[in-house]
Write an enzyme that holds these catalytic residues in place. Structure first.
Site, PDB file in Angstrom:
ATOM      1  N   ARG A 190       7.635   0.614  -0.850  1.00  0.00           N
ATOM      2  CA  ARG A 190       6.602   0.486   0.170  1.00  0.00           C
ATOM      3  C   ARG A 190       5.581  -0.572  -0.232  1.00  0.00           C
ATOM      4  O   ARG A 190       5.221  -0.669  -1.401  1.00  0.00           O
ATOM      5  CB  ARG A 190       5.894   1.834   0.366  1.00  0.00           C
ATOM      6  CG  ARG A 190       6.614   2.745   1.322  1.00  0.00           C
ATOM      7  CD  ARG A 190       6.065   4.145   1.338  1.00  0.00           C
ATOM      8  NE  ARG A 190       4.609   4.239   1.450  1.00  0.00           N
ATOM      9  CZ  ARG A 190       3.963   5.381   1.666  1.00  0.00           C
ATOM     10  NH1 ARG A 190       4.649   6.520   1.799  1.00  0.00           N
ATOM     11  NH2 ARG A 190       2.655   5.408   1.742  1.00  0.00           N
TER      12      ARG A 190
ATOM     13  N   ARG B 177      -5.707   3.363  -3.309  1.00  0.00           N
ATOM     14  CA  ARG B 177      -5.374   4.492  -2.416  1.00  0.00           C
ATOM     15  C   ARG B 177      -5.751   5.827  -3.039  1.00  0.00           C
ATOM     16  O   ARG B 177      -6.300   6.698  -2.386  1.00  0.00           O
ATOM     17  CB  ARG B 177      -3.869   4.500  -2.107  1.00  0.00           C
ATOM     18  CG  ARG B 177      -3.482   3.473  -1.094  1.00  0.00           C
ATOM     19  CD  ARG B 177      -1.988   3.261  -1.104  1.00  0.00           C
ATOM     20  NE  ARG B 177      -1.224   4.402  -0.675  1.00  0.00           N
ATOM     21  CZ  ARG B 177      -0.022   4.722  -1.165  1.00  0.00           C
ATOM     22  NH1 ARG B 177       0.540   3.994  -2.110  1.00  0.00           N
ATOM     23  NH2 ARG B 177       0.626   5.750  -0.681  1.00  0.00           N
TER      24      ARG B 177
ATOM     25  N   ARG C  94       8.497   4.822  -6.894  1.00  0.00           N
ATOM     26  CA  ARG C  94       9.057   5.407  -5.658  1.00  0.00           C
ATOM     27  C   ARG C  94       9.890   4.380  -4.902  1.00  0.00           C
ATOM     28  O   ARG C  94       9.496   3.232  -4.734  1.00  0.00           O
ATOM     29  CB  ARG C  94       7.913   5.900  -4.765  1.00  0.00           C
ATOM     30  CG  ARG C  94       8.387   6.356  -3.392  1.00  0.00           C
ATOM     31  CD  ARG C  94       7.412   7.272  -2.717  1.00  0.00           C
ATOM     32  NE  ARG C  94       6.182   6.615  -2.303  1.00  0.00           N
ATOM     33  CZ  ARG C  94       5.188   7.234  -1.668  1.00  0.00           C
ATOM     34  NH1 ARG C  94       5.274   8.520  -1.392  1.00  0.00           N
ATOM     35  NH2 ARG C  94       4.092   6.574  -1.337  1.00  0.00           N
TER      36      ARG C  94
ATOM     37  N   LYS D   1       4.439  15.422  -1.245  1.00  0.00           N
ATOM     38  CA  LYS D   1       4.451  16.028   0.098  1.00  0.00           C
ATOM     39  C   LYS D   1       5.769  15.745   0.824  1.00  0.00           C
ATOM     40  O   LYS D   1       6.390  16.646   1.376  1.00  0.00           O
ATOM     41  CB  LYS D   1       3.275  15.482   0.941  1.00  0.00           C
ATOM     42  CG  LYS D   1       1.917  15.762   0.330  1.00  0.00           C
ATOM     43  CD  LYS D   1       0.783  15.208   1.171  1.00  0.00           C
ATOM     44  CE  LYS D   1       0.770  13.707   1.332  1.00  0.00           C
ATOM     45  NZ  LYS D   1       0.573  12.950   0.080  1.00  0.00           N
TER      46      LYS D   1
ATOM     47  N   ARG E 291      -6.910  13.845   6.593  1.00  0.00           N
ATOM     48  CA  ARG E 291      -7.315  13.152   5.365  1.00  0.00           C
ATOM     49  C   ARG E 291      -8.808  12.864   5.337  1.00  0.00           C
ATOM     50  O   ARG E 291      -9.293  12.251   4.390  1.00  0.00           O
ATOM     51  CB  ARG E 291      -6.523  11.858   5.208  1.00  0.00           C
ATOM     52  CG  ARG E 291      -5.204  12.108   4.482  1.00  0.00           C
ATOM     53  CD  ARG E 291      -4.452  10.829   4.257  1.00  0.00           C
ATOM     54  NE  ARG E 291      -3.434  11.002   3.268  1.00  0.00           N
ATOM     55  CZ  ARG E 291      -2.196  10.512   3.383  1.00  0.00           C
ATOM     56  NH1 ARG E 291      -1.861   9.810   4.427  1.00  0.00           N
ATOM     57  NH2 ARG E 291      -1.322  10.705   2.433  1.00  0.00           N
TER      58      ARG E 291
END
Ligand code: ADP
Ligand code: AMP
Length: 217
Positions: A162, A173, A128, A13, A89
């Protein structure tokens, strides 16, 4: 143009938002970015959100809905339209969004769901890295900065992982959001707004599919 960009964590996203905002003058509103900034600034919102985001849980609906409601009232959104990234969400958020938009005399033009297999997501999230200065996201292997250790967008040299991308948080998650996303997809499908785009191709190929959707709006 008012759109929702949906997908599980790691679907792409943020990456696709960067492409879209280069071509369309739409206001990018990412609830995750707003929470991370508030945490960094140690605002009351940040202090409240931190315990949820750090553990990979969703911030309660009342907090998230209130935040988005206020953001959608602002003048830039009225002028350019919005691209919501990572919101809604939960089904409750989706319903609250519909009510808010109705009261603002606004509506959603399209919901784009970037579809990626959970196993692929795990690999993406574990690699990431984020620019500490502008928040642009990269992947150590699949999407590294063009010049080593230098952000393509802002030229900064500090990158971080992160907290919620650490391996022990990632599966939680994905599993949590896999459950909560299904009724939202059904909700928008019923409204005739849902466009599913495979997110398992290259970044450019995914973007072309998104452009196909946007060009018809
Ligand atoms: P999201 O905002 O949905 O959580 P990101 O846009 O941050 O996801 O992407 C998650 C990770 O996957 C990042 O490291 C990003 O560079 C990488 N990524 C995004 N799109 C692709 C793609 N199409 N192919 C391979 N890696 C991708
Ligand atoms: P993201 O950057 O979109 O992956 O979001 C990071 C974290 O922020 C999530 O794991 C949640 O803790 C929180 N968050 C972001 N968007 C929402 C939302 N719509 N509802 C609840 N929590 C959210």
């Amino acid at each position: 143009m008012n759109i929702l960009l949906m997908g599980l964590p790691g679907a792409g996203k943020g990456t696709q938002s960067e492409q879209i905002t280069q071509d369309y003058p739409v206001v990018h509103i990412a609830t995750g970015d707003i929470f991370r900034q508030a945490i960094k600034d140690e605002t009351p919102l940040g202090l409240e959100a931190k315990s949820y985001t750090d553990n990979g849980n969703l911030v309660p609906d009342e907090i998230t809905n209130g935040l988005v409601k206020e953001r959608l009232k602002q003048d830039d959104v009225k002028e350019y339209g919005f691209m919501l990234d990572g919101y809604p969400r939960t089904l409750q958020q989706a319903r609250a969004l519909s009510d808010n938009l109705e009261s603002l005399d606004s509506s959603i033009d399209a919901v784009i769901y970037i579809d990626v297999d959970p196993e692929v997501l795990k690999e993406r999230l574990s690699g990431r890295i984020i620019c500490g200065s502008c928040g642009a996201s990269y992947h150590k292997i699949y999407n590294p900065p063009k010049v080593e250790n230098t952000c393509d967008s802002c030229g900064a040299h500090d990158f971080y992982q992160r907290e919620d991308d650490k391996p022990e948080k990632v599966a939680h998650r994905i599993n949590l959001q896999m459950e909560s996303i299904q009724p939202i997809l059904a909700y928008y499908e019923e409204l005739g707004l849902l466009h599913r785009v495979s997110g398992e191709n290259s970044i450019d190929q995914v973007y072309s599919k998104i452009q196909e959707v946007l060009s018809k709006l």
